[in-house]
Design a protein around this motif. Sequence first.
Motif, PDB file in Angstrom:
ATOM      1  N   GLN A 146       0.801  -1.214   0.000  1.00 25.16           N
ATOM      2  CA  GLN A 146       0.000   0.000   0.000  1.00 25.16           C
ATOM      3  C   GLN A 146       0.841   1.274   0.000  1.00 25.16           C
ATOM      4  O   GLN A 146       0.527   2.222  -0.746  1.00 25.16           O
ATOM      5  CB  GLN A 146      -0.967  -0.014   1.191  1.00 25.16           C
ATOM      6  N   PRO A 147       1.927   1.350   0.795  1.00 28.94           N
ATOM      7  CA  PRO A 147       2.745   2.570   0.734  1.00 28.94           C
ATOM      8  C   PRO A 147       3.349   2.810  -0.644  1.00 28.94           C
ATOM      9  O   PRO A 147       3.521   3.970  -1.049  1.00 28.94           O
ATOM     10  CB  PRO A 147       3.835   2.327   1.786  1.00 28.94           C
ATOM     11  N   LEU A 148       3.673   1.752  -1.370  1.00 31.60           N
ATOM     12  CA  LEU A 148       4.218   1.903  -2.717  1.00 31.60           C
ATOM     13  C   LEU A 148       3.215   2.598  -3.625  1.00 31.60           C
ATOM     14  O   LEU A 148       3.552   3.562  -4.318  1.00 31.60           O
ATOM     15  CB  LEU A 148       4.576   0.538  -3.299  1.00 31.60           C
ATOM     16  N   LEU A 149       1.970   2.090  -3.632  1.00 33.99           N
ATOM     17  CA  LEU A 149       0.956   2.674  -4.496  1.00 33.99           C
ATOM     18  C   LEU A 149       0.687   4.123  -4.114  1.00 33.99           C
ATOM     19  O   LEU A 149       0.537   4.993  -4.990  1.00 33.99           O
ATOM     20  CB  LEU A 149      -0.329   1.848  -4.427  1.00 33.99           C
ATOM     21  N   THR A 150       0.644   4.415  -2.821  1.00 30.80           N
ATOM     22  CA  THR A 150       0.418   5.792  -2.378  1.00 30.80           C
ATOM     23  C   THR A 150       1.517   6.717  -2.895  1.00 30.80           C
ATOM     24  O   THR A 150       1.249   7.824  -3.385  1.00 30.80           O
ATOM     25  CB  THR A 150       0.366   5.854  -0.844  1.00 30.80           C
ATOM     26  N   VAL A 153       1.105   7.169  -6.811  1.00 29.03           N
ATOM     27  CA  VAL A 153      -0.017   8.031  -7.179  1.00 29.03           C
ATOM     28  C   VAL A 153       0.289   9.481  -6.822  1.00 29.03           C
ATOM     29  O   VAL A 153       0.013  10.412  -7.598  1.00 29.03           O
ATOM     30  CB  VAL A 153      -1.302   7.545  -6.490  1.00 29.03           C
ATOM     31  N   THR A 154       0.888   9.696  -5.661  1.00 31.14           N
ATOM     32  CA  THR A 154       1.235  11.060  -5.256  1.00 31.14           C
ATOM     33  C   THR A 154       2.224  11.681  -6.228  1.00 31.14           C
ATOM     34  O   THR A 154       2.064  12.837  -6.660  1.00 31.14           O
ATOM     35  CB  THR A 154       1.834  11.066  -3.840  1.00 31.14           C
ATOM     36  N   ALA A 155       3.256  10.917  -6.602  1.00 29.56           N
ATOM     37  CA  ALA A 155       4.251  11.435  -7.536  1.00 29.56           C
ATOM     38  C   ALA A 155       3.628  11.682  -8.907  1.00 29.56           C
ATOM     39  O   ALA A 155       4.013  12.634  -9.608  1.00 29.56           O
ATOM     40  CB  ALA A 155       5.410  10.453  -7.664  1.00 29.56           C
ATOM     41  N   CYS A 156       2.667  10.875  -9.291  1.00 32.06           N
ATOM     42  CA  CYS A 156       2.013  11.049 -10.589  1.00 32.06           C
ATOM     43  C   CYS A 156       1.144  12.302 -10.599  1.00 32.06           C
ATOM     44  O   CYS A 156       1.204  13.121 -11.528  1.00 32.06           O
ATOM     45  CB  CYS A 156       1.187   9.808 -10.913  1.00 32.06           C
ATOM     46  N   ARG A 161       4.865  12.459 -12.639  1.00 34.46           N
ATOM     47  CA  ARG A 161       5.703  11.308 -12.977  1.00 34.46           C
ATOM     48  C   ARG A 161       4.842  10.126 -13.423  1.00 34.46           C
ATOM     49  O   ARG A 161       3.806   9.851 -12.817  1.00 34.46           O
ATOM     50  CB  ARG A 161       6.541  10.879 -11.776  1.00 34.46           C
ATOM     51  N   PRO A 162       5.257   9.431 -14.461  1.00 33.91           N
ATOM     52  CA  PRO A 162       4.491   8.245 -14.868  1.00 33.91           C
ATOM     53  C   PRO A 162       4.666   7.118 -13.845  1.00 33.91           C
ATOM     54  O   PRO A 162       5.654   7.047 -13.123  1.00 33.91           O
ATOM     55  CB  PRO A 162       5.124   7.871 -16.215  1.00 33.91           C
ATOM     56  N   ILE A 163       3.688   6.247 -13.821  1.00 33.10           N
ATOM     57  CA  ILE A 163       3.722   5.084 -12.921  1.00 33.10           C
ATOM     58  C   ILE A 163       4.133   3.858 -13.722  1.00 33.10           C
ATOM     59  O   ILE A 163       3.593   3.594 -14.799  1.00 33.10           O
ATOM     60  CB  ILE A 163       2.343   4.850 -12.266  1.00 33.10           C
ATOM     61  N   ASP A 164       5.082   3.127 -13.195  1.00 31.66           N
ATOM     62  CA  ASP A 164       5.512   1.881 -13.830  1.00 31.66           C
ATOM     63  C   ASP A 164       6.014   0.963 -12.711  1.00 31.66           C
ATOM     64  O   ASP A 164       7.167   1.035 -12.297  1.00 31.66           O
ATOM     65  CB  ASP A 164       6.620   2.143 -14.848  1.00 31.66           C
TER      66      ASP A 164
END
Length: 473
Positions: A146-150, A153-156, A161-164
């Motif tokens: 969950q912290p990774l996705l947060t 998404v915040t950086a995006c 920033r793109p998500i990959d």
Amino acid sequence: MPSHLFADRPAQPPEPGSVDALISQTRRLRGDVDAVRRDTVVDDDDAQGRWQRALCDLAVHHLDDLREHLGQLKEGLPPVPETVAFPQAAPEIVPEAQTRVGSAEWNLLTDEVSWSDELFQIFGRSPESGAPPLDELGSTLFSEDQPLLTAWVTACLVDGRPIDGEFRIVRADGRVRTLHMRGEPVLDSDGCTASMWAVMRDVSELRRSQRAVRESRDSLQRQREIAQTEHRLAVELQEAVLPPWRGSLRLPHRDAGTLDVAAHYLPSATSALIGGDWYDALELPDGSSMLTVGDLTGHGVTATSGMAMMLGALRGMAMAGIAPGPLMGWLNQLLETSVQPALGSAVCCRYDPARRVLSWAQAGHPAPLLFRRGSGRALTPPEGVLLGATSGASYGQAEERLEVGDLLVLHTDGLTPRSIEFSRADGTERLLALAPRLSAARSAQDCVRLVVEEFGESEREDDACVLVARVGG
């Protein structure tokens, strides 16, 4: 499903040329897909275009993985010692009948969420339940992810920033899936983030297969290291136990020599197989000499440690004056009570130089060969079964009077490999056929060289020992 015409054919390893062709095809296809991706014009309001661009990105990513795997297939694994046994292949993973790629878009201005039907299938959600808002998407993830996705998404949304990346979800039915997500922010005319779109691909089977390959490779490496260590220990133990003398030996030492003795160890065609073969020649306290060869079943540290036990006991009992027949009985009892049961064969000879009499016994072993004046014959063996085969077995003892110039050849079974075409008798005949050359040899060491030249190049499955003793004046 494979064609029924080929269903009964065993899988064959790929030819190097066919793998090279697949790599070239993958490289060309990757270039073609990359060209389509570059030519795809993405408009902020064109969801279909964004979907196509994302699919091209995923296709390029997948083709890169495919080219890497084909490269590994071409290189193959390094060679493995024959004593090493490969683990069973992992069960084939049957792909599920479900969609692997789905798309989503979250409108930050209207709070509208749009999920494709495929994405609902991937998450195991019913379209009637609706697509979750972006801030609730994390609730479907593993707590560790969950912290990774947060952060993504915040950086995006904030930094554009793109998500990959990948994360794991827990579906409503409790099944765990691994998803690869690619996403980008969609900007409005003022350059502000208006929405975020994403394409998610279910890579669970791919990652599971990669994990199986990695675990299998690690297991093979561990087995290889264990096999190498055991082989080194077996070699060191064998070298420590077999007689330290090399070349020829004269027995007894204090005289000019009544026996000229030489011996040689021949490894198997695959030197990784270190067996329990032994040879020895020993001067005894009463002036007589002991000659022996033998073999224990098995290979590796177990066989060599058992050989060390047997040869140590044999030496001790011979020094104590125990005759060959009773000595074999004690060896049989020792092997019966050992921690690691095994079978063994052996021949033990005691030569009395004063009377020139050879007393000998055998346990399921080829009889010594006696060469005299250009001809040879096998000695008639006394009663004797394999060591460790029968509890309380008795072993007979035979005597043979020798003459000056006589030649004795003792060997283990592996010297004359047996097969459907060739029996032990055939191997013995080949040895006896060397009689003229052996009789003309100047020393026991020359005789050993002749035997090694005759049998040393054979593709034997087992190691072997040969011992030659010439009677002097």
